[in-house]
Design a protein around this motif. Structure first.
Motif, mmCIF file in Angstrom:
data_model
loop_
_atom_site.group_PDB
_atom_site.id
_atom_site.type_symbol
_atom_site.label_atom_id
_atom_site.label_comp_id
_atom_site.label_asym_id
_atom_site.label_seq_id
_atom_site.Cartn_x
_atom_site.Cartn_y
_atom_site.Cartn_z
ATOM 1 N N UNK A 258 -10.824 -19.923 -19.487
ATOM 2 C CA UNK A 258 -10.798 -21.283 -18.951
ATOM 3 C C UNK A 258 -11.697 -21.422 -17.724
ATOM 4 N N UNK A 259 -11.880 -20.352 -16.959
ATOM 5 C CA UNK A 259 -12.832 -20.434 -15.848
ATOM 6 C C UNK A 259 -13.992 -19.449 -16.053
ATOM 7 N N UNK A 260 -14.214 -19.097 -17.321
ATOM 8 C CA UNK A 260 -15.400 -18.339 -17.725
ATOM 9 C C UNK A 260 -15.547 -17.045 -16.929
ATOM 10 N N UNK A 261 -14.436 -16.317 -16.813
ATOM 11 C CA UNK A 261 -14.510 -15.003 -16.165
ATOM 12 C C UNK A 261 -14.502 -13.946 -17.256
ATOM 13 N N UNK A 262 -15.548 -13.117 -17.250
ATOM 14 C CA UNK A 262 -15.754 -12.169 -18.334
ATOM 15 C C UNK A 262 -15.567 -10.737 -17.863
ATOM 16 N N UNK A 263 -15.436 -9.832 -18.791
ATOM 17 C CA UNK A 263 -15.142 -8.433 -18.481
ATOM 18 C C UNK A 263 -15.539 -7.586 -19.678
ATOM 19 N N UNK A 264 -15.817 -6.301 -19.408
ATOM 20 C CA UNK A 264 -16.072 -5.351 -20.487
ATOM 21 C C UNK A 264 -14.760 -4.774 -21.013
ATOM 22 N N UNK A 265 -13.786 -4.636 -20.120
ATOM 23 C CA UNK A 265 -12.491 -4.067 -20.509
ATOM 24 C C UNK A 265 -11.404 -4.709 -19.654
ATOM 25 N N UNK A 266 -10.272 -5.009 -20.269
ATOM 26 C CA UNK A 266 -9.176 -5.707 -19.585
ATOM 27 C C UNK A 266 -7.892 -4.900 -19.720
ATOM 28 N N UNK A 267 -7.179 -4.749 -18.608
ATOM 29 C CA UNK A 267 -5.903 -4.029 -18.625
ATOM 30 C C UNK A 267 -4.909 -4.723 -17.692
ATOM 31 N N UNK A 268 -3.674 -4.792 -18.123
ATOM 32 C CA UNK A 268 -2.600 -5.357 -17.312
ATOM 33 C C UNK A 268 -1.877 -4.222 -16.598
ATOM 34 N N UNK A 269 -1.664 -4.388 -15.306
ATOM 35 C CA UNK A 269 -0.943 -3.395 -14.504
ATOM 36 C C UNK A 269 0.390 -3.993 -14.096
ATOM 37 N N UNK A 270 1.484 -3.404 -14.573
ATOM 38 C CA UNK A 270 2.794 -3.941 -14.232
ATOM 39 C C UNK A 270 3.310 -3.368 -12.916
ATOM 40 N N UNK A 271 4.463 -3.827 -12.516
ATOM 41 C CA UNK A 271 5.036 -3.422 -11.234
ATOM 42 C C UNK A 271 5.208 -1.910 -11.121
ATOM 43 N N UNK A 272 5.641 -1.283 -12.202
ATOM 44 C CA UNK A 272 5.996 0.125 -12.134
ATOM 45 C C UNK A 272 4.769 1.028 -12.072
ATOM 46 N N UNK A 273 3.691 0.621 -12.694
ATOM 47 C CA UNK A 273 2.445 1.364 -12.545
ATOM 48 C C UNK A 273 1.925 1.238 -11.122
ATOM 49 N N UNK A 274 2.115 0.069 -10.526
ATOM 50 C CA UNK A 274 1.694 -0.122 -9.143
ATOM 51 C C UNK A 274 2.566 0.708 -8.199
ATOM 52 N N UNK A 275 3.864 0.743 -8.460
ATOM 53 C CA UNK A 275 4.750 1.589 -7.669
ATOM 54 C C UNK A 275 4.346 3.055 -7.779
ATOM 55 N N UNK A 276 3.907 3.462 -8.982
ATOM 56 C CA UNK A 276 3.498 4.846 -9.187
ATOM 57 C C UNK A 276 2.270 5.217 -8.361
ATOM 58 N N UNK A 277 1.367 4.253 -8.161
ATOM 59 C CA UNK A 277 0.196 4.511 -7.320
ATOM 60 C C UNK A 277 0.606 4.909 -5.913
ATOM 61 N N UNK A 278 1.478 4.121 -5.312
ATOM 62 C CA UNK A 278 1.919 4.394 -3.946
ATOM 63 C C UNK A 278 2.699 5.699 -3.872
ATOM 64 N N UNK A 279 3.466 5.982 -4.899
ATOM 65 C CA UNK A 279 4.255 7.211 -4.960
ATOM 66 C C UNK A 279 3.350 8.432 -5.084
ATOM 67 N N UNK A 280 2.433 8.407 -6.048
ATOM 68 C CA UNK A 280 1.599 9.576 -6.331
ATOM 69 C C UNK A 280 0.593 9.858 -5.221
ATOM 70 N N UNK A 281 0.010 8.812 -4.652
ATOM 71 C CA UNK A 281 -1.040 9.017 -3.653
ATOM 72 C C UNK A 281 -0.465 9.061 -2.238
ATOM 73 N N UNK A 282 0.385 8.093 -1.906
ATOM 74 C CA UNK A 282 0.905 8.010 -0.546
ATOM 75 C C UNK A 282 2.202 8.759 -0.327
ATOM 76 N N UNK A 283 2.839 9.212 -1.421
ATOM 77 C CA UNK A 283 4.118 9.884 -1.276
ATOM 78 C C UNK A 283 5.204 8.947 -0.811
ATOM 79 N N UNK A 284 5.075 7.664 -1.160
ATOM 80 C CA UNK A 284 6.023 6.656 -0.705
ATOM 81 C C UNK A 284 6.674 5.993 -1.908
ATOM 82 N N UNK A 285 7.978 5.983 -1.936
ATOM 83 C CA UNK A 285 8.709 5.299 -2.993
ATOM 84 C C UNK A 285 9.102 3.915 -2.485
#
Length: 269
Positions: free
Chosen positions: A125-152
């Protein structure tokens, strides 16, 4: 302020689901092998010293207007919050305005809960294009902070979670960046580069805490913005050669075994 009973229940539910699911952070097929520039939407940004084709670039929401002005046609990775796709508030409308007709190589849409077809149609609808698209849910985002920052973190509210810019920093480290240089990410600033509305920025205290924690854990995180360096004590990026002398290898950059995980949650009884 003490958490409500609803917050406590939500916290317990998310911790149990996180433990049972054991999500992995968003992972690139081809890991980074050099420096990564993360560009946020704060009003002031600087192109880092020695910037060249060896850098990979990550943009956040409307910050692609900055990299486009630098001659970068498409970021290697773009993080876009779900509300920017269909939202009607000022920020969402402005983000769609500046992203209209643009593209990204890899697009991550955060916390999208509707169908993928609706997301694809929303981007069209606003003509934004991409080569690859992925959805990141809450739990994958939580895993980033956990794995890298050691923060739950259970992400119970704006004050309990870090911004998308900081998530992009965590993502870059997790995916092998030899150095992460941030610009346009300033916990002390207000407003956005792509409009003059001067909207308040969220996650200020949490962003500061996470950046300080990454420094304490020895990650190769720098800033190209002198005021941010002065405010946080984050090393100012002087160029690739000095950074190589003091940075960790990608293998050592994520999950140092010598430091145990932290726990940052709201006040729970």
């Amino acid at each position: 302020m003490a958490a409500t009973f609803t917050d406590i229940k939500r916290h317990i539910y998310r911790r149990i689901k996180y433990w049972l699911w054991r999500p992995k952070p968003p992972t690139l097929v081809e890991r980074f092998s050099g420096p990564v520039l993360v560009v946020g939407s704060a009003p002031v940004s600087h192109k880092p010293a020695d910037f060249d084709g060896t850098f990979k670039v990550i943009t956040i929401n409307g910050s692609q207007v900055v990299t486009k002005a630098w001659g970068i046609e498409a970021p290697d990775v773009a993080f876009v919050q779900f509300n920017q796709i269909e939202g009607t508030n000022t920020n969402a409308v402005e983000v769609r305005r500046v992203l209209n007709g643009e593209r990204a190589k890899k697009l991550y849409v955060l916390l999208w809960r509707k169908s993928r077809e609706r997301l694809e149609n929303g981007l069209k609808a606003f003509d934004y294009r991409y080569d690859d698209l992925e959805i990141v849910d809450r739990y994958k985002r939580m895993a980033l902070l956990d794995r890298v920052g050691g923060v739950k973190c259970s992400e119970l509210g704006a004050d309990d979670k870090c911004s998308n810019g900081i998530n992009a920093v965590l993502f870059a480290l997790y995916n092998g960046a030899t150095a992460v240089i941030i610009t346009g990410i300033n916990p002390d600033s207000g407003g956005h580069i792509y409009n003059q509305v001067n909207l308040a920025r969220l996650h200020i205290q949490r962003d500061r805490e996470i950046l300080l924690r990454l420094m304490e854990r020895g990650y190769p995180v720098f800033t190209a913005d002198p005021t941010v360096s002065e405010s946080l004590g984050l090393p100012l990026w002087d160029g690739k050669a000095p950074a190589r002398q003091g940075s960790q290898t990608p293998e050592k950059a994520v999950g140092p075994a010598s430091k145990g995980p932290g726990l940052l949650t709201p006040s729970l009884p």
